[in-house]
Design a protein around this motif. Structure first.
Motif, PDB file in Angstrom:
ATOM      1  N   SER A 134      63.915  41.763  28.027  1.00  0.00           N
ATOM      2  CA  SER A 134      62.380  41.675  28.413  1.00  0.00           C
ATOM      3  C   SER A 134      62.092  41.574  29.837  1.00  0.00           C
ATOM      4  O   SER A 134      63.089  41.119  30.660  1.00  0.00           O
ATOM      5  N   VAL A 135      61.220  42.132  30.430  1.00  0.00           N
ATOM      6  CA  VAL A 135      60.568  42.228  31.780  1.00  0.00           C
ATOM      7  C   VAL A 135      59.520  41.341  31.766  1.00  0.00           C
ATOM      8  O   VAL A 135      58.625  41.442  30.999  1.00  0.00           O
ATOM      9  N   THR A 189      53.029  48.411  20.114  1.00  0.00           N
ATOM     10  CA  THR A 189      52.263  47.833  21.148  1.00  0.00           C
ATOM     11  C   THR A 189      52.836  46.695  22.024  1.00  0.00           C
ATOM     12  O   THR A 189      53.787  46.104  21.520  1.00  0.00           O
ATOM     13  N   THR A 190      52.375  46.431  23.181  1.00  0.00           N
ATOM     14  CA  THR A 190      52.656  45.685  23.936  1.00  0.00           C
ATOM     15  C   THR A 190      51.544  44.823  24.499  1.00  0.00           C
ATOM     16  O   THR A 190      50.595  45.585  25.233  1.00  0.00           O
ATOM     17  N   ARG A 210      54.084  46.628  34.511  1.00  0.00           N
ATOM     18  CA  ARG A 210      55.524  46.615  33.788  1.00  0.00           C
ATOM     19  C   ARG A 210      55.276  46.703  32.278  1.00  0.00           C
ATOM     20  O   ARG A 210      56.118  46.568  31.690  1.00  0.00           O
ATOM     21  N   ALA A 211      53.920  46.696  31.853  1.00  0.00           N
ATOM     22  CA  ALA A 211      53.652  46.738  30.464  1.00  0.00           C
ATOM     23  C   ALA A 211      54.477  47.997  29.677  1.00  0.00           C
ATOM     24  O   ALA A 211      55.072  47.880  28.647  1.00  0.00           O
ATOM     25  N   SER A 212      54.444  49.248  30.515  1.00  0.00           N
ATOM     26  CA  SER A 212      55.111  50.304  30.072  1.00  0.00           C
ATOM     27  C   SER A 212      56.479  50.282  29.848  1.00  0.00           C
ATOM     28  O   SER A 212      57.193  50.732  28.877  1.00  0.00           O
ATOM     29  N   VAL A 213      57.027  49.449  30.893  1.00  0.00           N
ATOM     30  CA  VAL A 213      58.415  49.087  31.135  1.00  0.00           C
ATOM     31  C   VAL A 213      58.873  48.395  29.739  1.00  0.00           C
ATOM     32  O   VAL A 213      59.868  48.446  29.088  1.00  0.00           O
ATOM     33  N   GLU A 214      58.036  47.502  29.664  1.00  0.00           N
ATOM     34  CA  GLU A 214      58.242  46.442  28.431  1.00  0.00           C
ATOM     35  C   GLU A 214      58.399  47.073  27.038  1.00  0.00           C
ATOM     36  O   GLU A 214      59.100  46.863  26.248  1.00  0.00           O
ATOM     37  N   ASN A 215      57.498  47.916  26.939  1.00  0.00           N
ATOM     38  CA  ASN A 215      57.069  48.650  25.636  1.00  0.00           C
ATOM     39  C   ASN A 215      58.268  49.622  25.391  1.00  0.00           C
ATOM     40  O   ASN A 215      58.695  49.393  24.388  1.00  0.00           O
ATOM     41  N   LEU A 263      55.007  56.922  34.573  1.00  0.00           N
ATOM     42  CA  LEU A 263      55.631  56.656  33.322  1.00  0.00           C
ATOM     43  C   LEU A 263      57.013  57.347  33.297  1.00  0.00           C
ATOM     44  O   LEU A 263      58.107  56.895  32.979  1.00  0.00           O
ATOM     45  N   GLU A 264      57.078  58.619  33.897  1.00  0.00           N
ATOM     46  CA  GLU A 264      58.208  59.476  34.012  1.00  0.00           C
ATOM     47  C   GLU A 264      59.168  58.565  34.940  1.00  0.00           C
ATOM     48  O   GLU A 264      60.217  58.392  34.650  1.00  0.00           O
TER      49      GLU A 264
END
Length: 237
Positions: free
Chosen positions: A40-41, A144-145, A189-194, A221-222
């Motif tokens: 996790s981040v 979901t995150t 960083r939510a998309s990273v964690e997701n 995102l890319e």
């Protein structure tokens, strides 16, 4: 034609409309995932003057299946409320930018935000057709995150053979704006964690999945996915 087939055909058509948006097809082999890719981040919180600090509170993640009709699935009902709320909020923000009540002086930044908000709005509208339905979709899941109970990222995945496709990634529209404009209250960083939570789920619960694929529209995102290890999918001629 029966009701289930008509529903499936409709969902296929709106999925094709999503692919008309310019983006990149990325892939990663599950066997290439390393332990550090699955950790996790911590959230990164935007404070005054665009400064950021690492949060002591961690993200939480949830996997929501579509194996039951919405009438029989509490997680699906909750997700419907969240997505409908984000659709309304997206429209509200877009309208406020259009009528000038939300002023963004940097034209380039404004145009980039409008593109992101419109794409996000379309993805949310597509997703609600899957969520708010009596039809079951065993091959589809939503991941979901959240941060302190606030859902920041919602991702739709689809299982096809030994491949898990990350087909839609959606954001809380208010957090999208805050992050894009570096406003106080933004949570990064939510998309990273997701995507890490999706990878963890595949490794732990989906041993038949050998490949992760993603179609990404957002440059941010890319970049996040490429740092994770995704590479561009090359067409075989």
């Amino acid at each position: 034609m029966n009701k289930v087939f008509i529903s499936f055909l409709y969902l296929c058509l709106i999925s094709l409309s999503t692919l008309s948006v310019a983006g990149k097809s990325l892939i990663i082999n599950v066997n290439d995932l390393k332990n550090q890719d699955l950790t996790s981040v911590p959230p990164l919180l935007i404070g005054e003057n665009g400064t950021s600090k690492v949060s002591e509170t961690i993200f939480t993640n949830e996997k929501i299946t579509l194996e039951q009709p919405i009438a029989e699935s509490e997680p699906r009902k909750r997700l419907k409320i969240i997505v409908n709320g984000y659709i309304s909020k997206s429209k509200e923000i877009l309208d406020s930018i259009k009528d000038g009540s939300f002023i963004i002086s940097d034209i380039s930044q404004k145009n980039e935000l409008l593109v992101d908000l419109r794409s996000n709005y379309n993805f949310l509208r597509e997703s609600i057709e899957f969520i708010d339905s009596d039809t079951t979709f065993p091959k589809y899941n939503f991941h979901t995150t959240k941060f302190k109970g606030n859902t920041l990222v919602i991702t739709k995945t689809y299982k096809y053979g030994d491949e898990l496709d990350i087909s839609l990634v959606m954001s809380n529209p208010e957090n999208l704006v805050n992050n894009k404009l570096k406003l106080t209250g933004g949570i990064k960083r939510a998309s990273v964690e997701n995507v890490r939570s999706i990878a963890r789920d595949v490794v732990t619960n989906e041993p038949s999945m050998k490949l992760l694929s993603a179609y990404v529209v957002s440059p941010t995102l890319e970049s996040n996915y490429r740092r994770f290890g995704f590479t561009e999918e090359l067409c075989n001629e």
